[in-house]
Design a protein around this motif. Structure first.
Motif, PDB file in Angstrom:
ATOM      1  N   SER A  43      42.476  38.896  42.341  1.00  0.00           N
ATOM      2  CA  SER A  43      43.809  39.142  42.904  1.00  0.00           C
ATOM      3  C   SER A  43      43.814  40.444  43.718  1.00  0.00           C
ATOM      4  O   SER A  43      43.091  41.388  43.404  1.00  0.00           O
ATOM      5  CB  SER A  43      44.851  39.224  41.794  1.00  0.00           C
ATOM      6  OG  SER A  43      44.772  40.450  41.125  1.00  0.00           O
ATOM      7  N   PRO A  44      44.634  40.482  44.745  1.00  0.00           N
ATOM      8  CA  PRO A  44      44.732  41.704  45.558  1.00  0.00           C
ATOM      9  C   PRO A  44      45.177  42.913  44.744  1.00  0.00           C
ATOM     10  O   PRO A  44      44.741  44.036  44.987  1.00  0.00           O
ATOM     11  CB  PRO A  44      45.771  41.352  46.625  1.00  0.00           C
ATOM     12  CG  PRO A  44      45.776  39.872  46.700  1.00  0.00           C
ATOM     13  CD  PRO A  44      45.427  39.392  45.321  1.00  0.00           C
ATOM     14  N   ARG A  45      46.039  42.678  43.749  1.00  0.00           N
ATOM     15  CA  ARG A  45      46.512  43.789  42.922  1.00  0.00           C
ATOM     16  C   ARG A  45      45.376  44.375  42.080  1.00  0.00           C
ATOM     17  O   ARG A  45      45.220  45.598  41.995  1.00  0.00           O
ATOM     18  CB  ARG A  45      47.641  43.307  42.019  1.00  0.00           C
ATOM     19  CG  ARG A  45      48.229  44.420  41.204  1.00  0.00           C
ATOM     20  CD  ARG A  45      49.406  43.954  40.405  1.00  0.00           C
ATOM     21  NE  ARG A  45      49.922  45.051  39.628  1.00  0.00           N
ATOM     22  CZ  ARG A  45      50.797  44.931  38.680  1.00  0.00           C
ATOM     23  NH1 ARG A  45      51.295  43.748  38.399  1.00  0.00           N
ATOM     24  NH2 ARG A  45      51.210  45.979  38.022  1.00  0.00           N
ATOM     25  N   THR A  46      44.575  43.504  41.471  1.00  0.00           N
ATOM     26  CA  THR A  46      43.415  43.973  40.692  1.00  0.00           C
ATOM     27  C   THR A  46      42.456  44.732  41.593  1.00  0.00           C
ATOM     28  O   THR A  46      41.942  45.788  41.223  1.00  0.00           O
ATOM     29  CB  THR A  46      42.699  42.781  40.039  1.00  0.00           C
ATOM     30  OG1 THR A  46      43.621  42.072  39.233  1.00  0.00           O
ATOM     31  CG2 THR A  46      41.518  43.239  39.211  1.00  0.00           C
ATOM     32  N   ARG A  47      42.211  44.201  42.770  1.00  0.00           N
ATOM     33  CA  ARG A  47      41.319  44.846  43.733  1.00  0.00           C
ATOM     34  C   ARG A  47      41.842  46.230  44.100  1.00  0.00           C
ATOM     35  O   ARG A  47      41.092  47.207  44.139  1.00  0.00           O
ATOM     36  CB  ARG A  47      41.209  43.957  44.971  1.00  0.00           C
ATOM     37  CG  ARG A  47      40.067  44.296  45.872  1.00  0.00           C
ATOM     38  CD  ARG A  47      39.901  43.307  47.022  1.00  0.00           C
ATOM     39  NE  ARG A  47      39.677  41.957  46.522  1.00  0.00           N
ATOM     40  CZ  ARG A  47      40.470  40.924  46.776  1.00  0.00           C
ATOM     41  NH1 ARG A  47      41.526  41.065  47.547  1.00  0.00           N
ATOM     42  NH2 ARG A  47      40.205  39.731  46.286  1.00  0.00           N
ATOM     43  N   LEU A  48      43.146  46.333  44.329  1.00  0.00           N
ATOM     44  CA  LEU A  48      43.758  47.607  44.694  1.00  0.00           C
ATOM     45  C   LEU A  48      43.624  48.630  43.560  1.00  0.00           C
ATOM     46  O   LEU A  48      43.256  49.783  43.785  1.00  0.00           O
ATOM     47  CB  LEU A  48      45.234  47.402  45.053  1.00  0.00           C
ATOM     48  CG  LEU A  48      46.009  48.645  45.454  1.00  0.00           C
ATOM     49  CD1 LEU A  48      45.515  49.161  46.797  1.00  0.00           C
ATOM     50  CD2 LEU A  48      47.494  48.358  45.498  1.00  0.00           C
ATOM     51  N   VAL A  49      43.900  48.203  42.336  1.00  0.00           N
ATOM     52  CA  VAL A  49      43.819  49.113  41.186  1.00  0.00           C
ATOM     53  C   VAL A  49      42.378  49.572  40.963  1.00  0.00           C
ATOM     54  O   VAL A  49      42.114  50.772  40.783  1.00  0.00           O
ATOM     55  CB  VAL A  49      44.390  48.439  39.909  1.00  0.00           C
ATOM     56  CG1 VAL A  49      44.061  49.245  38.668  1.00  0.00           C
ATOM     57  CG2 VAL A  49      45.887  48.240  40.041  1.00  0.00           C
TER      58      VAL A  49
END
Length: 151
Positions: free
Chosen positions: A105-111
């Protein structure tokens, strides 16, 4: 059963046009950096190991005073600084690539990339401060506790 049209794979020598992409290709620059920094890191690490472990009496001479004496020279400060910066940026870039490949997910990648950048930045800043502000002979210290280079 319907038959799908076969996939056509272009010849290996076919040149592709970049569609919709303008400006700097950061992934290509990242790839080039990894190759160049890898070669430079091998040279720096082999030089480091040669000087620290093979010359003179070898590993037996490495202690606090040895490192403190080495860091009195701007040459060795720069050598170790370059090794630190290249290793952290090279390793961080490799982990960034792994995050991009496996984080779904983009959110996991960002974190994950945020944590990576934070940890890399903290390590580089603290390592740089240690190399340039290291004082083996602090004022007011007990002379019996100071290394031999302070006498």
């Amino acid at each position: 059963m319907t038959s799908a049209s076969p996939t056509r794979i272009p010849e290996p020598t076919t040149r592709y046009r970049r569609t919709g992409q303008r400006g700097i290709n950061t992934e290509m620059l990242s790839w080039l950096f990894m190759r160049a920094s890898g070669v430079l890191l091998v040279l720096l690490v082999l030089g480091h190991l040669f000087v620290n472990l093979w010359l003179d009496t070898g590993v037996q001479r490495i202690d606090f005073a040895f490192v403190a004496g080495k860091w009195t020279s701007p040459f060795w400060q720069t050598w170790d600084l370059l090794m630190l910066w290249l290793a952290m940026i090279h390793g961080g870039n490799g982990v960034r690539t792994i995050i991009n490949d496996y984080a779904r997910s983009p959110r996991t990648r960002l974190v994950l990339k945020g944590l990576l950048y934070l940890a890399s930045t903290i390590t580089i800043v603290l390592g740089t401060l240690v190399i340039f502000t290291f004082d083996p002979c602090p004022a007011g210290a007990d002379p019996s506790l100071l290394p031999s280079i302070c006498k």
